[in-house]
Motif scaffolding. Sequence first.
Motif, short mmCIF file in Angstrom:
data_model
loop_
_atom_site.label_atom_id
_atom_site.label_comp_id
_atom_site.label_asym_id
_atom_site.label_seq_id
_atom_site.Cartn_x
_atom_site.Cartn_y
_atom_site.Cartn_z
N GLU A 210 0.78 -1.23 0.00
CA GLU A 210 0.00 0.00 0.00
C GLU A 210 0.82 1.29 0.00
O GLU A 210 0.38 2.29 -0.55
CB GLU A 210 -0.95 0.03 1.21
N VAL A 211 1.97 1.27 0.65
CA VAL A 211 2.77 2.48 0.80
C VAL A 211 4.20 2.20 0.35
O VAL A 211 4.78 1.18 0.71
CB VAL A 211 2.77 2.98 2.26
N TRP A 212 4.74 3.13 -0.41
CA TRP A 212 6.05 2.97 -1.01
C TRP A 212 6.97 4.12 -0.66
O TRP A 212 6.52 5.25 -0.46
CB TRP A 212 5.94 2.88 -2.54
N GLY A 213 8.26 3.84 -0.60
CA GLY A 213 9.25 4.88 -0.47
C GLY A 213 9.62 5.44 -1.83
O GLY A 213 9.15 4.99 -2.87
N GLN A 214 10.49 6.43 -1.83
CA GLN A 214 10.91 7.08 -3.06
C GLN A 214 11.96 6.29 -3.83
O GLN A 214 12.12 6.47 -5.03
CB GLN A 214 11.45 8.48 -2.76
N GLY A 215 12.69 5.44 -3.14
CA GLY A 215 13.68 4.60 -3.79
C GLY A 215 15.09 5.12 -3.63
O GLY A 215 15.33 6.30 -3.40
N THR A 216 16.04 4.20 -3.77
CA THR A 216 17.45 4.53 -3.73
C THR A 216 18.14 3.81 -4.89
O THR A 216 17.87 2.64 -5.15
CB THR A 216 18.08 4.17 -2.37
N GLN A 217 19.01 4.51 -5.58
CA GLN A 217 19.64 3.98 -6.77
C GLN A 217 20.80 3.05 -6.43
O GLN A 217 21.68 3.39 -5.64
CB GLN A 217 20.15 5.11 -7.66
N VAL A 218 20.78 1.89 -7.05
CA VAL A 218 21.89 0.94 -6.96
C VAL A 218 22.43 0.73 -8.37
O VAL A 218 21.69 0.36 -9.28
CB VAL A 218 21.44 -0.41 -6.37
N THR A 219 23.71 0.97 -8.54
CA THR A 219 24.34 0.78 -9.83
C THR A 219 25.54 -0.14 -9.66
O THR A 219 26.43 0.12 -8.86
CB THR A 219 24.81 2.12 -10.43
N VAL A 220 25.53 -1.22 -10.43
CA VAL A 220 26.61 -2.20 -10.38
C VAL A 220 27.36 -2.12 -11.70
O VAL A 220 26.80 -2.41 -12.76
CB VAL A 220 26.08 -3.62 -10.14
N SER A 221 28.59 -1.74 -11.64
CA SER A 221 29.40 -1.59 -12.84
C SER A 221 30.00 -2.91 -13.25
O SER A 221 30.26 -3.79 -12.42
CB SER A 221 30.50 -0.55 -12.62
N SER A 222 30.23 -3.06 -14.54
CA SER A 222 30.82 -4.28 -15.07
C SER A 222 32.31 -4.13 -15.33
O SER A 222 33.02 -5.11 -15.51
CB SER A 222 30.11 -4.70 -16.35
#
Length: 119
Positions: free
Chosen positions: A107-119
């Motif tokens: 029902e309720v969500w946060g704004q999110g946090t970016q995860v970036t995995v480099s190759s």
Amino acid sequence: QVHLVESGGGLVPTGGSLKLTCVVSGGSFSRYTVGWFRQFPGKEREFVASISRITWTRTYADSVKGRFTITRDNAKGTLFLEMNNLKPEDTGVYSCAVNYDGLGDYEVWGQGTQVTVSS
């Protein structure tokens, strides 16, 4: 009203680790099933992991089993996601969410946090 704030995202190399945090305020955290989802532009949001209320049953997407661990601290109203052996395909915006009764939609969500995995 329930409010969720994620943190802990960042840029890591393949094989690295991150720990995400979700602080839940304004509600009764221990009564909720809570989970993590992720989304990358152009892709559908996908389920990552959840931890239930009462029994603390943990569920993981097949793609993260054995690599990610979801935990919760009811006293602090905080949800965590430990991510190990990260892969480029783990890249995305990670959001935490609350499922009040553990039976239906979140029902309720946060704004999110970016995860970036480099190759």
